[in-house]
Design a protein around this motif. Structure first.
Motif, PDB file in Angstrom:
ATOM      1  N   VAL A 114       0.855  -1.192   0.000  1.00  0.00           N
ATOM      2  CA  VAL A 114       0.000   0.000   0.000  1.00  0.00           C
ATOM      3  C   VAL A 114       0.885   1.235   0.000  1.00  0.00           C
ATOM      4  O   VAL A 114       1.741   1.405   0.873  1.00  0.00           O
ATOM      5  N   ASP A 115       0.672   2.115  -0.942  1.00  0.00           N
ATOM      6  CA  ASP A 115       1.423   3.353  -1.051  1.00  0.00           C
ATOM      7  C   ASP A 115       0.677   4.455  -0.288  1.00  0.00           C
ATOM      8  O   ASP A 115      -0.416   4.871  -0.678  1.00  0.00           O
ATOM      9  N   PHE A 116       1.255   4.914   0.827  1.00  0.00           N
ATOM     10  CA  PHE A 116       0.613   5.925   1.675  1.00  0.00           C
ATOM     11  C   PHE A 116       0.967   7.359   1.270  1.00  0.00           C
ATOM     12  O   PHE A 116       0.523   8.302   1.918  1.00  0.00           O
ATOM     13  N   THR A 117       1.737   7.525   0.235  1.00  0.00           N
ATOM     14  CA  THR A 117       2.152   8.873  -0.152  1.00  0.00           C
ATOM     15  C   THR A 117       0.971   9.799  -0.444  1.00  0.00           C
ATOM     16  O   THR A 117       0.940  10.940   0.057  1.00  0.00           O
ATOM     17  N   PRO A 118      -0.032   9.361  -1.196  1.00  0.00           N
ATOM     18  CA  PRO A 118      -1.186  10.261  -1.440  1.00  0.00           C
ATOM     19  C   PRO A 118      -1.918  10.628  -0.150  1.00  0.00           C
ATOM     20  O   PRO A 118      -2.389  11.753   0.003  1.00  0.00           O
ATOM     21  N   MET A 119      -1.993   9.684   0.812  1.00  0.00           N
ATOM     22  CA  MET A 119      -2.685   9.966   2.075  1.00  0.00           C
ATOM     23  C   MET A 119      -1.932  11.008   2.898  1.00  0.00           C
ATOM     24  O   MET A 119      -2.533  11.899   3.502  1.00  0.00           O
ATOM     25  N   VAL A 120      -0.588  10.901   2.898  1.00  0.00           N
ATOM     26  CA  VAL A 120       0.214  11.888   3.603  1.00  0.00           C
ATOM     27  C   VAL A 120       0.035  13.267   2.983  1.00  0.00           C
ATOM     28  O   VAL A 120      -0.114  14.280   3.685  1.00  0.00           O
ATOM     29  N   ASP A 121       0.047  13.320   1.656  1.00  0.00           N
ATOM     30  CA  ASP A 121      -0.161  14.590   0.964  1.00  0.00           C
ATOM     31  C   ASP A 121      -1.520  15.188   1.317  1.00  0.00           C
ATOM     32  O   ASP A 121      -1.650  16.393   1.551  1.00  0.00           O
ATOM     33  N   MET A 122      -2.535  14.341   1.384  1.00  0.00           N
ATOM     34  CA  MET A 122      -3.877  14.822   1.698  1.00  0.00           C
ATOM     35  C   MET A 122      -3.938  15.367   3.138  1.00  0.00           C
ATOM     36  O   MET A 122      -4.538  16.409   3.405  1.00  0.00           O
ATOM     37  N   ASN A 123      -3.286  14.668   4.079  1.00  0.00           N
ATOM     38  CA  ASN A 123      -3.268  15.120   5.470  1.00  0.00           C
ATOM     39  C   ASN A 123      -2.575  16.476   5.598  1.00  0.00           C
ATOM     40  O   ASN A 123      -3.022  17.355   6.348  1.00  0.00           O
ATOM     41  N   MET A 124      -1.471  16.655   4.889  1.00  0.00           N
ATOM     42  CA  MET A 124      -0.757  17.928   4.947  1.00  0.00           C
ATOM     43  C   MET A 124      -1.620  19.056   4.388  1.00  0.00           C
ATOM     44  O   MET A 124      -1.624  20.178   4.925  1.00  0.00           O
ATOM     45  N   LEU A 125      -2.358  18.774   3.309  1.00  0.00           N
ATOM     46  CA  LEU A 125      -3.241  19.785   2.738  1.00  0.00           C
ATOM     47  C   LEU A 125      -4.354  20.152   3.711  1.00  0.00           C
ATOM     48  O   LEU A 125      -4.720  21.323   3.857  1.00  0.00           O
ATOM     49  N   LEU A 126      -4.915  19.155   4.410  1.00  0.00           N
ATOM     50  CA  LEU A 126      -5.971  19.413   5.380  1.00  0.00           C
ATOM     51  C   LEU A 126      -5.459  20.234   6.560  1.00  0.00           C
ATOM     52  O   LEU A 126      -6.125  21.159   7.032  1.00  0.00           O
ATOM     53  N   THR A 144      -2.897  22.294   6.556  1.00  0.00           N
ATOM     54  CA  THR A 144      -2.672  23.658   6.070  1.00  0.00           C
ATOM     55  C   THR A 144      -3.986  24.418   5.949  1.00  0.00           C
ATOM     56  O   THR A 144      -4.079  25.597   6.329  1.00  0.00           O
ATOM     57  N   PHE A 145      -5.011  23.731   5.457  1.00  0.00           N
ATOM     58  CA  PHE A 145      -6.322  24.367   5.294  1.00  0.00           C
ATOM     59  C   PHE A 145      -6.891  24.812   6.638  1.00  0.00           C
ATOM     60  O   PHE A 145      -7.357  25.954   6.794  1.00  0.00           O
ATOM     61  N   PHE A 146      -6.843  23.925   7.635  1.00  0.00           N
ATOM     62  CA  PHE A 146      -7.402  24.260   8.951  1.00  0.00           C
ATOM     63  C   PHE A 146      -6.605  25.363   9.644  1.00  0.00           C
ATOM     64  O   PHE A 146      -7.167  26.197  10.359  1.00  0.00           O
ATOM     65  N   MET A 147      -5.284  25.361   9.448  1.00  0.00           N
ATOM     66  CA  MET A 147      -4.466  26.411  10.070  1.00  0.00           C
ATOM     67  C   MET A 147      -4.782  27.785   9.494  1.00  0.00           C
ATOM     68  O   MET A 147      -4.812  28.789  10.209  1.00  0.00           O
ATOM     69  N   LEU A 148      -5.027  27.839   8.192  1.00  0.00           N
ATOM     70  CA  LEU A 148      -5.323  29.108   7.541  1.00  0.00           C
ATOM     71  C   LEU A 148      -6.735  29.597   7.834  1.00  0.00           C
ATOM     72  O   LEU A 148      -6.990  30.803   7.879  1.00  0.00           O
ATOM     73  N   CYS A 149      -7.656  28.676   8.043  1.00  0.00           N
ATOM     74  CA  CYS A 149      -9.066  29.048   8.224  1.00  0.00           C
ATOM     75  C   CYS A 149      -9.492  29.162   9.682  1.00  0.00           C
ATOM     76  O   CYS A 149     -10.589  29.613   9.970  1.00  0.00           O
ATOM     77  N   THR A 150      -8.622  28.736  10.600  1.00  0.00           N
ATOM     78  CA  THR A 150      -8.989  28.767  12.017  1.00  0.00           C
ATOM     79  C   THR A 150      -8.686  30.137  12.615  1.00  0.00           C
ATOM     80  O   THR A 150      -7.644  30.723  12.361  1.00  0.00           O
ATOM     81  N   THR A 151      -9.612  30.631  13.401  1.00  0.00           N
ATOM     82  CA  THR A 151      -9.406  31.892  14.118  1.00  0.00           C
ATOM     83  C   THR A 151      -8.746  31.594  15.450  1.00  0.00           C
ATOM     84  O   THR A 151      -9.299  30.881  16.285  1.00  0.00           O
ATOM     85  N   MET A 152      -7.555  32.128  15.652  1.00  0.00           N
ATOM     86  CA  MET A 152      -6.829  31.883  16.879  1.00  0.00           C
ATOM     87  C   MET A 152      -7.454  32.684  18.029  1.00  0.00           C
ATOM     88  O   MET A 152      -7.727  33.876  17.892  1.00  0.00           O
ATOM     89  N   ILE A 153      -7.690  32.024  19.149  1.00  0.00           N
ATOM     90  CA  ILE A 153      -8.279  32.673  20.318  1.00  0.00           C
ATOM     91  C   ILE A 153      -7.176  33.286  21.154  1.00  0.00           C
ATOM     92  O   ILE A 153      -6.177  32.631  21.463  1.00  0.00           O
ATOM     93  N   LYS A 154      -7.367  34.533  21.545  1.00  0.00           N
ATOM     94  CA  LYS A 154      -6.378  35.212  22.375  1.00  0.00           C
ATOM     95  C   LYS A 154      -6.335  34.578  23.759  1.00  0.00           C
ATOM     96  O   LYS A 154      -7.375  34.329  24.362  1.00  0.00           O
TER      97      LYS A 154
END
Length: 247
Positions: A24-36, A38-48
């Motif tokens: 089983v090649d997990f490379t695509p799954m790792v790429d998908m996790n990194m994209l997710l 990155t997406f959550f970090m950019l879209c999340t509002t940091m609480i003071k």
């Protein structure tokens, strides 16, 4: 992507079933996790971070010869202690709280005048407890400190009203920052009547009694305070008070 590979290792008996291995090649799954991520970090509002604002001791300049001195009219000494039984165990009240008390005196004590019973004539020490407000009315040692720092507290109360109404700025963070800066200026305003509090602890005092004294500094917005060692004079005052009052 999964791949099925045929294993040809070793000699195989005639008619034996061929073994298959799955890769089983997990490379695509790792790429998908990194994209997710990155997406959550950019879209999340940091609480003071919500931190406790404390009144720190003032850093106003004091000459070397006056380091351990204060004006008699400004000085107030708190001596915290905890009542204990004959076995050294902390006594507790009806609510199960430790019986922490605080002796206090203002100015400089006088040990020269003694009456016929061996008691001090002008023992200025008094006894109070750590107790919360009764509605808006201060009680115990809190009332003593509140009255001594009344000018500062009145100005800060007005400042709090402006802060609550967001008169400094509509932006919450800016409004909070301006309030904290102005409150610090008031606490360190040398033109106002401000007490200098010296906190001491007896050998019987619990850590909770000392923390209680420090809490009162924050509640009453007192910036000039320090923790010091109990002296022989302090012990004499307490013993004389106990001798007169029976406790």
């Amino acid at each position: 992507m999964a791949q099925i590979e045929q294993s040809d290792k070793g000699k195989k008996k005639k008619g034996a079933q061929k073994k298959m291995s799955i890769h089983v090649d997990f490379t695509p799954m790792v790429d998908m996790n990194m994209l997710l991520i990155t997406f959550f970090m950019l879209c999340t509002t940091m609480i003071k971070s919500q931190t406790l604002q404390i009144t720190l001791p003032t850093n106003e300049k004091v000459e070397q010869q006056d380091m351990n001195k204060a004006k008699q009219s400004e000085a107030i000494t708190l001596i915290v202690t905890t009542e204990r039984n004959a076995n050294g165990e902390i006594k507790r009240d009806d609510e199960g709280k430790p019986m922490n008390v605080v002796y206090y005196y203002e100015g400089q004590p006088n040990l020269t005048d003694i009456d016929a019973n061996g008691h001090l004539v002008n023992n200025i020490i008094n006894k109070e407890t750590f107790v919360g407000n009764d509605g808006t009315v201060q009680r115990g040692i809190r009332k003593i400190l509140h009255d001594r720092n009344k000018q500062v507290l009145e100005k800060i109360d007005k400042l709090k009203t402006q802060w609550r109404n967001k008169e400094f700025s509509a932006n919450k963070d800016v409004n909070d920052s301006i309030y904290q800066a102005k409150a610090k200026e008031i606490r360190n305003d040398s033109t106002l009547t401000r007490p200098v509090v010296i906190i001491k602890a007896t050998p019987e005092a619990s850590w909770e009694s000392l923390i209680g004294a420090l809490d009162e500094m924050q509640i009453n917005q007192i910036s000039r305070y320090q923790i010091d060692n109990i002296t022989q004079v302090d012990s004499v005052l307490i013993l004389d008070y106990i001798g007169k009052n029976g406790k």
